[in-house]
Motif scaffolding. Structure first.
Motif: not given
Length: 396
Positions: A1-18
């Motif tokens: 999986m890591l051979d071609n992985a590029i991640f979008w890193h998200v902090y869900p609590l704040s990103a969703t307005g919690a």
């Protein structure tokens, strides 16, 4: 999986307005599915992985877990998680969850119920690094190993691809090896990313049986070299990076939920060079949500120290300011370049020439070569030349 992985890193609590602190039952809501509206944006950017900061029930910021088997009620419930996972599967997006297995929140039931947590001579729980709201787990207690294995398998069974291991450097390396080996008996393709800020990167991968670790040395050298007009630091870090890559693919980044925004540190022009580095240097890149839009944010002090670098996202990507479009296009173009030259991820990096204000390095693999020239003065820019004739330039 890591051979071609590029991640979008998200902090869900704040990103969703919690709300992160001082919340109650009235703040519980089905916020997690809001991220579904951002998955096509993730794909348009060129990423194929979603790296989520904690989503489990916690008292405040997510790293003070109170139940590893339950979605945080501020984000919703397991049905919301299933909706998000189904949407990711439809788009071919791999998901990594953030596992906090060094400590638990002080209000975790096991703290009061005699669970496997460290206790001092007086019998009181031991706080991690002086944080009274975070209680260290006792990794010598077999119950801790069983708990972590059960948690990992539970969410892997629900469709995730692997785990980011929070503060992995504070956990005994032998513990990770035992846990990972047990989990891989049922999930042989599971991916394990260890967070290591300081310590022996190669040892954690090799002896901990992990796949990759966070490359904090390179992160520091990137922004520091650009800010201080001192590419000698970067040259040293790239040499070290090549040595680390011999142990395993390093997880590379220029921003995450714990550090100042790259645009706040080095400005838009510097951020452009940082992006060039991120997508040309070997490793497994991740983009911290908003960095591709030149979001600003500087860590503060006290309980709200991280709020500025963990902002809420609008309900829809169409609501983003047009001011970030140029940085988004640069990221998209660089990721596209990375996709066309996928060998970059596992290549070898060598510094060719270094001056205070400029650096030349080459990335090679069998039959392939990329030459990169970065400059900070008199102009900020980058020149990329591939041996197949493709060229790419950045001018700021």
């Amino acid at each position: 999986m890591l051979d071609n992985a590029i991640f979008w890193h998200v902090y869900p609590l704040s990103a969703t307005g919690a709300p992160v602190r001082d919340w109650g039952e009235s703040d519980e809501a089905h916020r997690l599915p809001r991220l579904i509206g951002w998955l096509d944006y993730l794909i348009e950017l060129g990423c194929n992985g979603l790296l989520l900061a904690p989503v489990f029930a916690s008292s405040t910021h997510g790293y003070d877990t109170v139940d590893h088997f339950r979605i945080d009620p501020r984000l919703g419930d397991e049905s919301d998680f299933d909706l998000l996972m189904a949407a990711c599967r439809e788009r071919g997006i791999e998901v990594l969850l953030d596992g906090v297995f060094n400590h638990v929140g002080a209000h975790h039931p096991m703290v009061e119920e005699g669970g496997p947590v460290k206790r001092g001579p007086d019998g009181r729980p031991v706080g991690w690094e002086g944080h009274g709201d975070l209680v260290e787990l006792d990794h010598s207690d077999p119950r801790t190993e069983d708990l972590v294995v059960d948690v990992m398998k539970y969410w892997l069974d629900r469709g995730i691809s692997g785990w980011r291991l929070d503060v992995a450097y504070s956990v005994p390396v032998w513990f990770w090896a035992k846990v990972v080996d047990r989990v891989r008996e049922e999930h042989p393709d599971a991916v394990f990313l260890g967070e290591i800020i300081h310590g022996d990167y190669a040892e954690l991968i090799r002896d901990g049986h992990l796949d990759t670790v966070t490359q904090y040395e390179l992160w520091k050298a990137i922004w520091s070299s650009i800010r201080d007009v001192n590419f000698w630091e970067l040259a040293h870090a790239l040499k070290r990076h090549e040595e680390f890559m011999a142990a395993g693919p390093m997880q590379t980044f220029v921003g995450n939920h714990d550090v100042d925004r790259i645009a706040s540190t080095v400005g838009d022009a510097g951020s452009a060079l940082a992006a060039v580095l991120l997508f040309t240097v070997p490793g497994v890149p991740s983009v911290y949500y908003g960095d591709e839009q030149a979001f600003r944010g500087v860590k503060g002090t006290g309980f709200s120290a991280d709020d500025a670098v963990r902002p809420a996202l609008p309900d829809d990507p169409a609501e983003l300011s047009s001011l970030g479009q140029e940085m988004f296009e640069l990221h998209r173009n660089l990721i596209s370049l990375r996709r066309r030259h996928s060998w970059l991820g596992g290549g070898h990096v060598e510094v060719v020439d270094t001056q205070n204000e400029s650096i030349r390095y080459a990335v090679t693999a069998e039959g392939h070569r990329l030459d990169v020239h970065l400059t900070l003065a008199p102009d900020v820019g980058a020149e990329l030349i591939f041996d197949d004739g493709e060229e790419f330039s950045v001018r700021r």
